[in-house]
Design an enzyme around this catalytic site. Sequence first.
Site, short mmCIF file in Angstrom:
data_model
loop_
_atom_site.label_atom_id
_atom_site.label_comp_id
_atom_site.label_asym_id
_atom_site.label_seq_id
_atom_site.Cartn_x
_atom_site.Cartn_y
_atom_site.Cartn_z
N ARG A 114 0.92 -1.48 0.12
CA ARG A 114 0.09 0.15 -0.06
C ARG A 114 0.87 1.38 -0.03
O ARG A 114 0.40 2.35 0.18
CB ARG A 114 -1.02 0.12 1.12
N HIS A 245 -0.21 11.38 -27.13
CA HIS A 245 -0.35 10.12 -26.76
C HIS A 245 -0.93 9.13 -27.67
O HIS A 245 -0.65 7.96 -27.88
CB HIS A 245 -1.18 10.12 -25.46
N HIS A 258 8.45 9.53 -27.50
CA HIS A 258 7.63 10.45 -26.82
C HIS A 258 7.81 11.84 -26.88
O HIS A 258 6.50 12.59 -27.27
CB HIS A 258 7.81 10.27 -25.23
#
Length: 358
Positions: A114, A245, A258
């Site tokens: 977590r 994207h 990118h």
Amino acid sequence: MSDRAYPIVIGRHCLPRLGRLLKSLAAVRRIVIVSAPPVYRRYGRAILASLNASGFEARVVTVPDGERAKSLRWLSYLYDRLVEARCDRDVTVIALGGGVIGDLAGFAASTYLRGVRVVQVPTTLVAQVDASIGGKTAVNHPNGKNLIGTFHQPALVLADVAVLRTLPTRDLVGGLAEVVKYGVIADPALFQYLERHAPRLLACDLAALERIVVRSAAIKADVVGRDEREGGLRRILNYGHTLGHAVETVTGYRRVHHGEAIAIGMAFAARLGVRLGLCGWNLVERQDGLLRRIGLPARLPQGISTSGLMSSMAHDKKVRGGRLHFVLPRRVGAVVVRAVDTAEVRRALTAFAADRPG
């Protein structure tokens, strides 16, 4: 975000400071370095020497180089290695590499037990000015980039601009696309600096690189500090990313890098801004001129269908209420987020594609 503030250290030849910086963080015990083989071969020895000198031992986990590592498969691989090493909540994950490593390692750190500490050590320009700052972590889905992710702020960012001298030219140039973005969305002086000093930056002048990394990081940190989870202001950081994207997705994250995709997205967003009456054509010409001077594309390459791009954008995280949201320029230094009808986007994209290079 003051309760989650963290140091961003930027300098020249500062990788050897990592061990000392980690000692200043509370409860750092076990360290796992996540990297890609080419990056680790180049910088791993210096990183380990710094850690050992400060009394740390580290386990090293490598994943494939490139965008294909940003997947659920390799995320699971990282979980397996963390479990295998019996890492508890005191583990610190060091992301040593570019944006892919930062996203993947950050996502693993944000979800293992977590949430455990992550330290970003970005080795590409795009990671130093953008991906390592702000706490976004993600992996890709076949239908879209960064569709699965979390917000998880790092404990520390250490950016050594000297490592940028080892980047392939294409990667350096691609990283400059994100710096152009910051100029358009927030800082006319930065945009002008890029126009005047592009040759110095392309020649890897460390003083020039340090200046743009420091200024870009300051803009990103300011925006994220006021809007950590993209509720409003932070959305301006997506300038060029809606179409960008999609370009990455339809080309399989390989053909178009990118930064190149973001440059194409910015070129399109400026033209869309003109069509909607938000800015003048002079902004398109000025931005196109800077992109070309740096060596970035301002047009769609051959072989990319507008229907494929529209389909990919329909899965974008920025779709709300069935409408595409674009960051659009008003002038250099000021942008606005607008919902745009799909039909208008399609018409603008068709016109943009018609002007693609031969």
